[in-house]
Motif scaffolding. Structure first.
Motif: not given
Length: 252
Positions: A134-135, A123-124, A121, A151-152
């Motif tokens: 969305e994941n 966003t968090d 994720d 994460k990216n």
């Protein structure tokens, strides 16, 4: 005697037999080579899968149930980390272009809950994985970069870690007015979930693409979740016997 040998050697049938024997010998050795490759795969790749780390755990999603102090949908999650390292025995100058995970399948499904695969994720900042819509994925690709950023979806072109999650959501519901405090790691046990009902077998293809154009692929097969996740709540394991995962060159 010499005349008979000359006659035999000059005989067309003799030559045909010799040619057939040579062809059979070539095909035999070719077959042995192919069989050995299918069993052993690539033995000196520039980058190798060095280990797989798995974290199985009990998690809960808070919800509201009238009249109840505590209410959770109980989930079981499995975070999977794949370590891609340079092969110290290979002197070729190679760079990782990308690492892809696809053909993600649940071969043996649990008898409870719903299964999904998730990417990390973004966003968090407090959570590495979040089981949000969305994941959800059926494949993901990490791009080679100067530095890793899990994460990216970036992996260092010199080697790094790629990760994803396999979850069994809505395994059970747990409600209570009696508990003074509840830890998520205890929810599977409190809800009376049977480990046998969680047993799964998943598989996926791991593909390492190099800047030189070389591509290596292996199919990974895992039994999840880890033992004792119901009783302990959080269990981890490292698979270092990675020779069982055979990589084959599929390009160049």
């Amino acid at each position: 005697m010499k005349d008979k040998l000359r006659t035999l050697v000059s005989n067309k049938m003799f030559h045909l037999v010799v040619i057939i024997v040579i062809i059979v010998a070539i095909l035999f050795f070719l077959g042995i080579t192919i069989l050995k490759y299918n069993v052993e795969g690539e033995t000196n790749m520039p980058f190798v899968l060095s280990k797989i780390s798995i974290i199985s755990q009990s998690l809960g999603t808070d919800k509201t149930v009238e009249g109840m102090r505590w209410a959770f949908d109980v989930n079981e999650t499995n975070d999977i980390y794949l370590y891609i390292d340079k092969n110290a025995g290979n002197n070729q100058e190679e760079l990782i272009k990308s690492v892809k995970i696809d053909s993600m399948n649940v071969n043996t499904a649990p008898t409870v809950g719903q299964t999904n695969f998730y990417k990390p994720d973004v966003t968090d900042v407090n959570l590495f994985f979040k089981d949000s819509a969305e994941n959800v994925i059926n494949s993901l690709e990490y791009a080679g970069d100067v530095e890793s950023d899990i994460k990216n979806l970036k992996i260092s072109n010199q080697g790094g870690i790629v990760a994803f999650r396999y979850s069994i959501n809505n395994v059970a519901e747990y409600t209570s007015n009696d508990d003074e405090q509840i830890e998520h790691k205890d929810l599977l046990n409190k809800a009376g979930v049977d480990y046998n009902n969680l047993k799964s077998n998943i598989s996926f293809d791991l593909t390492i693409n190099l800047e030189s154009g070389k591509v290596f692929k292996s199919n990974i097969n895992l039994d999840l979740p880890l033992d004792n996740v119901v009783q302990e709540g959080v269990v981890s394991k490292e698979i270092t016997d990675v020779e069982q995962f055979i990589f084959k060159r599929i390009q160049n």
